[in-house]
Motif scaffolding. Structure first.
Motif, PDB file in Angstrom:
ATOM      1  N   PHE A  83       0.817  -1.204   0.000  1.00 43.64           N
ATOM      2  CA  PHE A  83       0.000   0.000   0.000  1.00 43.64           C
ATOM      3  C   PHE A  83       0.857   1.263   0.000  1.00 43.64           C
ATOM      4  O   PHE A  83       0.428   2.309  -0.489  1.00 43.64           O
ATOM      5  CB  PHE A  83      -0.925   0.008   1.222  1.00 43.64           C
ATOM      6  N   ASP A  84       2.067   1.175   0.550  1.00 40.35           N
ATOM      7  CA  ASP A  84       2.938   2.347   0.596  1.00 40.35           C
ATOM      8  C   ASP A  84       3.615   2.630  -0.738  1.00 40.35           C
ATOM      9  O   ASP A  84       4.228   3.683  -0.908  1.00 40.35           O
ATOM     10  CB  ASP A  84       4.007   2.168   1.685  1.00 40.35           C
ATOM     11  N   ASN A  85       3.532   1.684  -1.675  1.00 45.09           N
ATOM     12  CA  ASN A  85       4.119   1.884  -3.001  1.00 45.09           C
ATOM     13  C   ASN A  85       3.133   2.670  -3.869  1.00 45.09           C
ATOM     14  O   ASN A  85       2.018   2.207  -4.138  1.00 45.09           O
ATOM     15  CB  ASN A  85       4.437   0.529  -3.643  1.00 45.09           C
ATOM     16  N   THR A  86       3.536   3.862  -4.307  1.00 42.68           N
ATOM     17  CA  THR A  86       2.625   4.747  -5.047  1.00 42.68           C
ATOM     18  C   THR A  86       2.116   4.105  -6.330  1.00 42.68           C
ATOM     19  O   THR A  86       0.917   4.197  -6.650  1.00 42.68           O
ATOM     20  CB  THR A  86       3.344   6.068  -5.387  1.00 42.68           C
ATOM     21  N   LEU A  87       2.996   3.445  -7.088  1.00 41.25           N
ATOM     22  CA  LEU A  87       2.591   2.844  -8.355  1.00 41.25           C
ATOM     23  C   LEU A  87       1.598   1.709  -8.130  1.00 41.25           C
ATOM     24  O   LEU A  87       0.562   1.629  -8.802  1.00 41.25           O
ATOM     25  CB  LEU A  87       3.817   2.338  -9.112  1.00 41.25           C
ATOM     26  N   ILE A  88       1.899   0.828  -7.174  1.00 39.42           N
ATOM     27  CA  ILE A  88       1.008  -0.301  -6.893  1.00 39.42           C
ATOM     28  C   ILE A  88      -0.346   0.201  -6.404  1.00 39.42           C
ATOM     29  O   ILE A  88      -1.402  -0.311  -6.802  1.00 39.42           O
ATOM     30  CB  ILE A  88       1.653  -1.251  -5.869  1.00 39.42           C
ATOM     31  N   ARG A  89      -0.322   1.209  -5.556  1.00 39.72           N
ATOM     32  CA  ARG A  89      -1.585   1.765  -5.057  1.00 39.72           C
ATOM     33  C   ARG A  89      -2.395   2.367  -6.203  1.00 39.72           C
ATOM     34  O   ARG A  89      -3.617   2.214  -6.277  1.00 39.72           O
ATOM     35  CB  ARG A  89      -1.293   2.818  -3.990  1.00 39.72           C
ATOM     36  N   HIS A  90      -1.712   3.041  -7.131  1.00 39.17           N
ATOM     37  CA  HIS A  90      -2.391   3.641  -8.277  1.00 39.17           C
ATOM     38  C   HIS A  90      -3.018   2.568  -9.169  1.00 39.17           C
ATOM     39  O   HIS A  90      -4.126   2.751  -9.694  1.00 39.17           O
ATOM     40  CB  HIS A  90      -1.405   4.481  -9.084  1.00 39.17           C
ATOM     41  N   LEU A  91      -2.320   1.450  -9.354  1.00 45.77           N
ATOM     42  CA  LEU A  91      -2.782   0.417 -10.265  1.00 45.77           C
ATOM     43  C   LEU A  91      -3.894  -0.445  -9.690  1.00 45.77           C
ATOM     44  O   LEU A  91      -4.792  -0.881 -10.423  1.00 45.77           O
ATOM     45  CB  LEU A  91      -1.614  -0.488 -10.679  1.00 45.77           C
ATOM     46  N   PHE A  92      -3.864  -0.699  -8.382  1.00 48.13           N
ATOM     47  CA  PHE A  92      -4.727  -1.746  -7.832  1.00 48.13           C
ATOM     48  C   PHE A  92      -5.715  -1.293  -6.768  1.00 48.13           C
ATOM     49  O   PHE A  92      -6.526  -2.105  -6.314  1.00 48.13           O
ATOM     50  CB  PHE A  92      -3.860  -2.883  -7.276  1.00 48.13           C
TER      51      PHE A  92
END
Length: 454
Positions: A83-92
């Motif tokens: 959740f702290d990863n901006t890209l992963i949060r944006h994608l999922f």
């Protein structure tokens, strides 16, 4: 200081010219290739698709299932490491509605891949068509177009074209001049590329909600190449020139009318974050030379452009965004729409109210033609397939082929792409726009057909 200034200007000019010319060549310049006329991105996408063909189905299964499972995980457990990863949060991280759509896409792709459950879901005309024919094409286009798109967007080309075309695009169509590039990329390349460009610029606050909705549903047309396919399906290849002229005329008429009526006219002129529209960057004082204004804007953009590393990172982000956000939606919505088309009489029923309209326009075999009208909302190619097998009149086949292209909104690709993006349109609005485009373009197409074909 005086000696460094020319080098700085030369560097800025090269930063503007070189990437922009490469982008124009890749996305907009048709070239002959193996007996066809294609743009370079399409050629590269074809090569990549051939290379990926042996593993395409498995790769799509992994992508769509991974998207569904990660979206479910991020919406429920929300592990901090992810959740702290901006890209992963944006994608999922998605809303509940889109989570359901992604999970439905996951269910459909598993059932299709392993041929499980009702044949209606995984038949060659429904799930298998989406998975084996449509998604491999979109996957390769998304990877290449997403990665290379910064060449068009980030180095001043849009600012140059946007300023030059403002006095045409804004009063006629209610959109910024830069949308002319989106239009050209769609018509010469692929509609999905145009939607990708529009979605990215909307997220970057270059378009308001209203502008993005207009461009996405009006200018993201199918490519010249696919027009060849459609007119060939109805056995009228010899009429391609009048056919394409008809498509262009009908498309322009639609673009003049649709932005001025609901639902597009009701869209807000606010940006993606809700902020109000400022004075458009393309608006300038009349005292300055228009070409000089355009070049100044382009060079300003080039001067502040990201370096090679930043451009590559943005390209990768674009590609990932489209692959993970859109492919599951296309699998879900496209398969569902094709099931309705293939196994229910819904589209036939919906076509019946058009019979009087078709008869009023004097279209031969109006009853058979009516059955092809609304089915185009499921997939653009279905009307031409039905026309080729059921309709004898050459004029009617011509009209249906042109109508299927100018209807533009079909859920197996364009509609699903729009729904999967952040462009502010919902499925009800897309259906209304689809019907409006049909009603507006049919008289134009019929007039052109009677003039050019009959």
């Amino acid at each position: 200081m005086t000696t460094s200034q020319p080098r700085s200007m030369a560097s800025t000019l090269l930063t503007f010219i070189i990437p922009s010319l490469i982008g124009v060549f890749l996305f907009m310049v048709p070239i002959p290739w193996e007996g066809e006329i294609k743009i370079t991105v399409a050629i590269l996408a074809d090569m990549l698709r051939v290379w990926l063909a042996p593993i395409a189905s498995t790769l799509l299964l992994i992508i769509i299932c991974g998207t569904g499972l990660l979206s479910l995980l991020m919406s429920t457990v929300q592990p901090r490491s992810l959740f702290d990863n901006t890209l992963i949060r944006h994608l999922f991280v998605v809303t509940p509605v889109w989570l359901v759509v992604r999970l439905l896409g996951m269910v459909f792709v598993v059932m299709t891949y392993f041929e499980l459950g009702p044949v209606a879901i995984h038949s060659e005309n429904t799930g298998a068509f989406v998975m084996n024919e449509l998604l491999p094409l979109l996957l390769t286009v998304f990877i290449l177009a997403g990665f290379l798109l910064p060449l068009l967007l980030n180095f001043g080309l849009l600012e140059l074209v946007g300023t030059l075309f403002t006095k045409i695009m804004q009063p006629l169509f209610g959109v910024p001049g830069r949308s002319a590039v989106n239009c050209a990329a769609s018509w010469l390349g692929d509609g999905s590329v145009g939607i990708l460009m529009t979605a990215r610029q909307y997220e970057d606050k270059h378009y308001t909600q209203r502008e993005a909705a207009i461009i996405g549903t009006t200018f993201s047309a199918v490519s010249i190449t696919f027009c060849f396919v459609v007119i060939g399906q109805v056995r009228l290849e010899h009429l391609f020139a009048p056919f394409y002229l008809t498509v262009c005329v009908a498309g322009v008429v639609c673009a003049l009318i649709l932005p001025r009526i609901p639902p597009l006219s009701l869209k807000k002129n606010t940006y993606v974050d809700g902020s109000t529209q400022n004075q458009d960057d393309e608006s300038h004082s009349a005292q300055k030379n228009l070409w000089r204004q355009s070049l100044d804007m382009a060079l300003h953009k080039a001067r502040h452009a990201k370096g090679v590393k930043g451009t590559v990172q943005e390209g990768v982000h674009n590609a990932l965004d489209m692959v993970f956000a859109v492919l599951p939606v296309v699998m879900a919505v496209g398969t569902f729409a094709l099931i309705i088309s293939e196994y229910t009489p819904v589209f036939t029923w919906l076509g019946k109210p058009f019979i009087p309209y078709l008869e009023l326009l004097g279209i031969p075999e109006a009853v058979k033609a009516s059955e092809t009208i609304v089915v185009g909302f499921a997939d653009m190619f279905i009307p031409s397939i039905l026309a080729a097998s059921n309709i004898d009149s050459e004029v009617t086949r011509f009209i249906i082929a042109a109508m299927s292209v100018t209807q533009l909104i079909y859920m197996s690709e364009v509609g699903a792409l729009l729904l999967g993006s952040k462009i502010p349109v919902n499925i009800v609005e897309l259906f209304i726009i689809f019907i409006l485009r049909t009603l507006i373009t049919l008289p134009v197409i019929t007039l052109m057909a009677n003039w050019l074909v009959a």
